[in-house]
Scaffold this motif. Sequence first.
Motif, PDB file in Angstrom:
ATOM      1  N   ASN A   1       0.822  -1.207   0.000  1.00  0.00           N
ATOM      2  CA  ASN A   1       0.000   0.000   0.000  1.00  0.00           C
ATOM      3  C   ASN A   1       0.860   1.262   0.000  1.00  0.00           C
ATOM      4  O   ASN A   1       0.574   2.226  -0.741  1.00  0.00           O
ATOM      5  CB  ASN A   1      -0.900  -0.013   1.241  1.00  0.00           C
TER       6      ASN A   1
ATOM      7  N   GLY B   1      -3.310   0.854  -9.614  1.00  0.00           N
ATOM      8  CA  GLY B   1      -4.632   1.017  -8.997  1.00  0.00           C
ATOM      9  C   GLY B   1      -5.297  -0.322  -8.752  1.00  0.00           C
ATOM     10  O   GLY B   1      -5.828  -0.576  -7.657  1.00  0.00           O
ATOM     11  N   PHE B   2      -5.273  -1.182  -9.764  1.00  0.00           N
ATOM     12  CA  PHE B   2      -5.872  -2.511  -9.579  1.00  0.00           C
ATOM     13  C   PHE B   2      -5.116  -3.317  -8.517  1.00  0.00           C
ATOM     14  O   PHE B   2      -5.724  -4.064  -7.734  1.00  0.00           O
ATOM     15  CB  PHE B   2      -5.900  -3.273 -10.903  1.00  0.00           C
TER      16      PHE B   2
ATOM     17  N   ILE C   1      -6.341  -2.094  -5.250  1.00  0.00           N
ATOM     18  CA  ILE C   1      -7.702  -2.572  -4.947  1.00  0.00           C
ATOM     19  C   ILE C   1      -7.629  -4.014  -4.428  1.00  0.00           C
ATOM     20  O   ILE C   1      -8.251  -4.358  -3.411  1.00  0.00           O
ATOM     21  CB  ILE C   1      -8.595  -2.481  -6.207  1.00  0.00           C
TER      22      ILE C   1
ATOM     23  N   PHE D   1      -6.204  -3.978  -1.036  1.00  0.00           N
ATOM     24  CA  PHE D   1      -7.184  -3.505  -0.056  1.00  0.00           C
ATOM     25  C   PHE D   1      -7.986  -4.688   0.495  1.00  0.00           C
ATOM     26  O   PHE D   1      -8.265  -4.761   1.702  1.00  0.00           O
ATOM     27  CB  PHE D   1      -8.109  -2.485  -0.720  1.00  0.00           C
TER      28      PHE D   1
ATOM     29  N   PRO E   1     -11.825   3.606  -0.242  1.00  0.00           N
ATOM     30  CA  PRO E   1     -12.834   3.020  -1.149  1.00  0.00           C
ATOM     31  C   PRO E   1     -13.408   4.027  -2.140  1.00  0.00           C
ATOM     32  O   PRO E   1     -13.662   3.700  -3.287  1.00  0.00           O
ATOM     33  CB  PRO E   1     -13.920   2.520  -0.189  1.00  0.00           C
TER      34      PRO E   1
ATOM     35  N   PHE F   1     -10.871   4.386  -4.791  1.00  0.00           N
ATOM     36  CA  PHE F   1     -10.888   3.218  -5.687  1.00  0.00           C
ATOM     37  C   PHE F   1     -12.117   3.244  -6.596  1.00  0.00           C
ATOM     38  O   PHE F   1     -12.028   2.963  -7.790  1.00  0.00           O
ATOM     39  CB  PHE F   1     -10.894   1.914  -4.873  1.00  0.00           C
ATOM     40  N   TYR F   2     -13.253   3.575  -6.008  1.00  0.00           N
ATOM     41  CA  TYR F   2     -14.495   3.561  -6.788  1.00  0.00           C
ATOM     42  C   TYR F   2     -14.445   4.598  -7.904  1.00  0.00           C
ATOM     43  O   TYR F   2     -14.731   4.294  -9.073  1.00  0.00           O
ATOM     44  CB  TYR F   2     -15.688   3.828  -5.864  1.00  0.00           C
TER      45      TYR F   2
ATOM     46  N   LEU G   1     -12.028   3.563 -10.496  1.00  0.00           N
ATOM     47  CA  LEU G   1     -12.571   2.502 -11.346  1.00  0.00           C
ATOM     48  C   LEU G   1     -13.533   3.090 -12.384  1.00  0.00           C
ATOM     49  O   LEU G   1     -13.502   2.703 -13.561  1.00  0.00           O
ATOM     50  CB  LEU G   1     -13.308   1.481 -10.467  1.00  0.00           C
TER      51      LEU G   1
END
Lengths: 214, 565
Positions: free
Chosen positions: A18, A54-55, A58, A61, A134, A137-138, A141
């Motif tokens: 992270n 990023g993936f 995620i 996470f 989150p 991330f959202y 995405l």
Amino acid sequence: MQKIYVHPIPVRIWHWINAFGIVAMILTGIQIRYAGLIDLLSFEVAVDLHNWIGFLLIGNFFVWLLFYLFSDKIKVYHPELSPMKHFRESFRQLQYYGYGIFKGDPNPHHVSAYHKFNPVQSMTYQIIMLLIVPLQFYTGLLLWDVTLFSGGVELLGGVRVVDTVHVLTFIVLTSFIFVHVYLATLGHTPTAHLKAMITGYEEIEEEPGQTPSP
Amino acid sequence: MASSRKKDSTTVGTAVGAATLVLFLVGFMAAPAATAGSLSEEDGMCLSCHSDEGFEKATANGETLSLHVRGEAFANSVHNWAGCTGCHTDVELDDHPAAEREINSPREYAAQASRVCSQCHSDANLKDGPEHHAQVSNAGGPACAECHKAHSIEKMGPWKASLEETAYCLACHGRAASAQLGNGESHSLFIDEAGLRKSVHLDHECTDCHTGFSKESHEMRAFASAREHSIVRAEVCRACHEDKFEQYRGSVHAALLDGGDLAAPVCTDCHGSHSVGPKAGYETITGLPCKKCHETVFDAYAASVHGQARSKLGHIEAPVCADCHRAHDVSAASVGDRLRNACLGCHTGAMTAHQAWLPNTERHLEVVSCPACHAPAAERRIDLRLYDSVAQELVSEQEDVSPFENQVRSVDANGNGLDAMALWKLLRDFDRDGTGRKTTLRGRLEVRTGVEAHRLSDTTKAIRDCDSCHREGAEPFQSVAVSIVGPDGRPVHYGAQKEVLTSVISVDSVGGFYAVGGTRIKLLDVLLVLALFGGISVPITHLTVKWLFRKFLKRGAREDASKNP
């Protein structure tokens, strides 16, 4: 000097992935947003890196989430249900950071395996990990494929709104990183907490010399 | 038939005779009139010279006027009763031939000789009928003899009955003739028979299209202008081509016409009226009718990769106008997805090819018009299009409300272009007409002119540099317009200030358009700087205070050591 095992290996793996991942995301994000002002990477490469990392984050996470959901270590995040007690302890902790630490007062928080965060840390990390991250991330995405996730994009008010939220959370995380890293140096030695996050063992000074955790 | 008439038309009588002929003529003046199929003695006297096939006279213009008359034909003509001098009233029997008589040309002579016809067939009578209306009304029309022949004039009834409809029409319309229109224009009535015979309609009779006309009926119509005539007559095509006509009715061309633009094309402007060619003829570079009105666009197309592929490389699959814009239901190019779909319809691998390198490919291909990258020399702009998110379609200008431009001017009084606040107000006010509409803006990166949209280059020259858009100050974002679909289907643009793309106020109003880097919100940059400053200053301040309080720290440590030896 007492040693307490506070950082299980899944947490340490998650943390360092992270850590490096978020730094990479900040740098590639800045490159993407400020192409022309900063040209360390091409826009295309920066976007590719940003997407892949990023993936990775995620997925990482969910390592964190699943570990805490399916282990008793989740107790470290248990919220203090008494607001008065929570605010009183938080105030004491902030008072320590803002005043007591300068005159050598002991850290009011005492680290243990199931109580490794002080009240301010506990609240901050939960806001970061359950809200800010989150959300980041959202929105990331959604921006990764605005056509595939057009429903989500429209729900938030359009791609400009999604990007604005993404940038605002990026700003929050960026400023948090600075404070987080600085607080990590406030152990009994500047690298004590850093070593703990590598070895898993936090060195605890004998009373009354308790120190803050990052 | 026409050629034989022409030959006869020049066969008129100006006799060159001997002096003795005068004596014969005097004697025959008292002779009885001829009956059908026979000639009077007087006429026979004339023919004693004029029956000579080589009898002719040189005219002043160097041509030759035949003086030959076929006696048998004249004997069987409807005018044999009149005899030669019944029409040739200018012939002086005691002075014929008039040696000094100067004739300029055979045609001029025919015209002069035909004037005698009006003695019986008055202009007033002839003008009542469409067959002669144009001839009588316009100087320079054909002389009577050109159609009816000079001496072998037949009865019209049997002649008319012997002709097919089209041949009958062409008997007059195959000749140079014109009609004067209400605005003074001269409208040609001439039909090129050769073109008609080559057209796809060669199996049709004239009356198939010109309904209401026949050998027995020829309505006399009046048009205000040649343009009005074309527009009215285009309706004729509908009888057979209803599907195409309906497509046309939905086109931008029809909308322009309905809006009063008489220059907007109708069927005949593209297809011609009588020499309608086969479909393949319109699909060639040289046969494209669009270039008549869109010349500059056509020139750009002709020089483009598509035009060059057609004309230079012979690739017949390369598109011409109708392949992208369609032939009849032509819509405004920058409205809708039709053109994008046309590109992707031929370039079936384009989506995959772009996906190999272009993130958010589908959105890019939706928001960025193909020419924006594939016409690399073009100037580009952002078109913020009013979009109804309830009906999920672009907003069209309503006829019963204030025109879009008036609404824009009400929030942009200075006329400097919409700023972010004015744009926000415009959207706020736009949905107050009670229609239940929810108007948002959908941005599109496009080239500024239709001409530039056709300057498509080879793929290798297309823009593939992300920095062209995704950096501060990128060229496409220097020009911004807000648009609505106008009554004729074309977008109506109004200028906006480029700051609308970077203002925080636009997060709501321009929520649907954003290009990372190129249109980033300035206020977020300020917040980032503040956050970085705060993130750095907190540790520095804390460290500084710790350093300043280091004496207390040491004292505290000593006290702790003394308490816990």
